[in-house]
Design a protein around this motif. Structure first.
Motif, PDB file in Angstrom:
ATOM      1  N   UNK A  61       0.936  -1.224   0.018  1.00  0.00           N
ATOM      2  CA  UNK A  61       0.004   0.094   0.007  1.00  0.00           C
ATOM      3  C   UNK A  61       0.923   1.196  -0.066  1.00  0.00           C
ATOM      4  N   UNK A  62       1.709   1.362   0.767  1.00  0.00           N
ATOM      5  CA  UNK A  62       2.723   2.434   0.957  1.00  0.00           C
ATOM      6  C   UNK A  62       3.685   2.587  -0.270  1.00  0.00           C
ATOM      7  N   UNK A  63       4.039   1.571  -0.943  1.00  0.00           N
ATOM      8  CA  UNK A  63       5.023   1.596  -1.963  1.00  0.00           C
ATOM      9  C   UNK A  63       4.028   2.374  -2.996  1.00  0.00           C
ATOM     10  N   UNK A  64       2.797   1.890  -3.264  1.00  0.00           N
ATOM     11  CA  UNK A  64       2.052   2.492  -4.406  1.00  0.00           C
ATOM     12  C   UNK A  64       1.569   3.987  -4.138  1.00  0.00           C
ATOM     13  N   UNK A  65       1.545   4.315  -2.755  1.00  0.00           N
ATOM     14  CA  UNK A  65       1.427   5.723  -2.299  1.00  0.00           C
ATOM     15  C   UNK A  65       2.325   6.514  -2.504  1.00  0.00           C
ATOM     16  N   UNK A 107     -10.071  -8.414   5.411  1.00  0.00           N
ATOM     17  CA  UNK A 107     -10.118  -7.614   6.739  1.00  0.00           C
ATOM     18  C   UNK A 107      -9.917  -8.048   8.113  1.00  0.00           C
ATOM     19  N   UNK A 108      -9.744  -9.404   7.805  1.00  0.00           N
ATOM     20  CA  UNK A 108      -9.510 -10.338   9.133  1.00  0.00           C
ATOM     21  C   UNK A 108      -8.011 -10.142   9.123  1.00  0.00           C
ATOM     22  N   UNK A 109      -7.415 -10.578  10.242  1.00  0.00           N
ATOM     23  CA  UNK A 109      -5.883 -10.961  10.687  1.00  0.00           C
ATOM     24  C   UNK A 109      -5.851 -12.276  10.567  1.00  0.00           C
ATOM     25  N   UNK A 110      -5.204 -12.609   9.482  1.00  0.00           N
ATOM     26  CA  UNK A 110      -4.981 -14.116   9.373  1.00  0.00           C
ATOM     27  C   UNK A 110      -3.764 -14.713   9.798  1.00  0.00           C
ATOM     28  N   UNK A 144      -1.989  -5.361 -10.257  1.00  0.00           N
ATOM     29  CA  UNK A 144      -1.467  -4.509  -8.920  1.00  0.00           C
ATOM     30  C   UNK A 144      -2.754  -4.188  -8.165  1.00  0.00           C
ATOM     31  N   UNK A 145      -3.863  -4.332  -8.677  1.00  0.00           N
ATOM     32  CA  UNK A 145      -5.041  -3.930  -7.869  1.00  0.00           C
ATOM     33  C   UNK A 145      -5.180  -3.951  -6.527  1.00  0.00           C
ATOM     34  N   UNK A 146      -4.394  -5.082  -5.893  1.00  0.00           N
ATOM     35  CA  UNK A 146      -4.541  -5.245  -4.341  1.00  0.00           C
ATOM     36  C   UNK A 146      -3.746  -4.237  -3.686  1.00  0.00           C
ATOM     37  N   UNK A 147      -2.871  -3.793  -4.460  1.00  0.00           N
ATOM     38  CA  UNK A 147      -1.906  -2.711  -3.649  1.00  0.00           C
ATOM     39  C   UNK A 147      -2.707  -1.382  -3.613  1.00  0.00           C
ATOM     40  N   UNK A 148      -3.530  -1.063  -2.913  1.00  0.00           N
ATOM     41  CA  UNK A 148      -4.395  -0.120  -2.934  1.00  0.00           C
ATOM     42  C   UNK A 148      -4.500   0.888  -1.593  1.00  0.00           C
ATOM     43  N   UNK A 149      -3.928   1.885  -1.580  1.00  0.00           N
ATOM     44  CA  UNK A 149      -3.947   2.571  -0.410  1.00  0.00           C
ATOM     45  C   UNK A 149      -5.244   3.046  -0.027  1.00  0.00           C
ATOM     46  N   UNK A 150      -6.186   3.059  -0.635  1.00  0.00           N
ATOM     47  CA  UNK A 150      -7.597   3.290  -0.105  1.00  0.00           C
ATOM     48  C   UNK A 150      -8.111   2.217   0.502  1.00  0.00           C
ATOM     49  N   UNK A 175      -9.278   1.752   4.561  1.00  0.00           N
ATOM     50  CA  UNK A 175     -10.783   1.025   4.683  1.00  0.00           C
ATOM     51  C   UNK A 175     -10.414  -0.163   5.330  1.00  0.00           C
ATOM     52  N   UNK A 176      -9.171  -0.477   6.145  1.00  0.00           N
ATOM     53  CA  UNK A 176      -8.989  -1.286   6.951  1.00  0.00           C
ATOM     54  C   UNK A 176      -8.861  -2.851   6.214  1.00  0.00           C
ATOM     55  N   UNK A 177      -8.328  -2.906   5.116  1.00  0.00           N
ATOM     56  CA  UNK A 177      -8.040  -4.259   4.507  1.00  0.00           C
ATOM     57  C   UNK A 177      -6.861  -4.501   4.559  1.00  0.00           C
TER      58      UNK A 177
END
Length: 191
Positions: free
Chosen positions: A90-94, A165-168, A131-137, A141-143
């Motif tokens: 997330x941070x990399x994309x941002x 959203x869960x801690x796996x 790369x749509x999973x590396x989404x800072x939004x 939203x807690x994903x």
């Protein structure tokens, strides 16, 4: 494909909000002789913020669609055999895309054209490389993002990207929805 494009718009929400803040031009005057400049003048001086508002709306529709499909029926559960937290994506994309784009010169037409071309190229790369999973939004939203190996009904699958959203954790059983060939939405299996 349209979901990936929508998630690209969602990933740029922060960029669109910052661009609106930087470029919006609403004249405010409190003197007795002041009068409204008119809708035409207001719209023509705020084309970029209006486009950004449209893009925010597209991102919102994409998020609502994403949330809707995640409520659907899940596949047969799997068990996590190896797990790695990759939320740094997330941070990399941002830092790689959003922050530099906000520093563009939004006044000069040439820079506006270059910005549009860059957004199109980044979007194409984002969609084609999954790369749509590396989404800072989604992070806001807690994903969470995980890279896992898992024991599925058909055997072991490696290097699967999970959005959850869960801690796996290791050896945990999860229900999932396949978003792409190697990208799944997962949630803890409730026993």
């Amino acid at each position: 494909m349209y979901r990936k494009i929508g998630l690209f718009f969602l990933s740029l929400w922060l960029f669109f909000i910052l661009t609106i803040i930087i470029t919006i031009n609403i004249p405010i005057c409190f003197s007795e002789n002041s009068e409204f400049i008119g809708f035409y003048e207001l719209i023509t001086t705020n084309i970029i913020p209006l486009i950004c508002i449209l893009c925010l709306f597209i991102g919102l529709i994409s998020y609502l669609d994403f949330s809707y499909i995640l409520k659907g029926a899940t596949q047969m559960p799997f068990s996590i055999t190896h797990i790695e937290n990759i939320e740094y994506e997330h941070l990399t994309f941002l830092t790689t895309y959003i922050i530099p784009l906000v520093c563009f010169n939004f006044v000069n037409l040439r820079y506006q054209i270059v910005l549009v071309i860059l957004l199109i190229v980044i979007g194409l790369i984002y969609v084609r490389t999954d790369l749509f999973y590396a989404n800072p939004t989604l992070a806001i939203l807690n994903y969470r993002i995980y890279k896992i190996n898992g024991q599925f009904k058909g055997g072991v699958r490696e290097n699967i990207i999970l959005i959850s959203r869960d801690k796996l954790e290791l050896n945990q059983r999860c229900d999932y929805i396949k978003l792409d060939n190697r990208i799944y939405y997962a949630k803890q299996k409730i026993v």
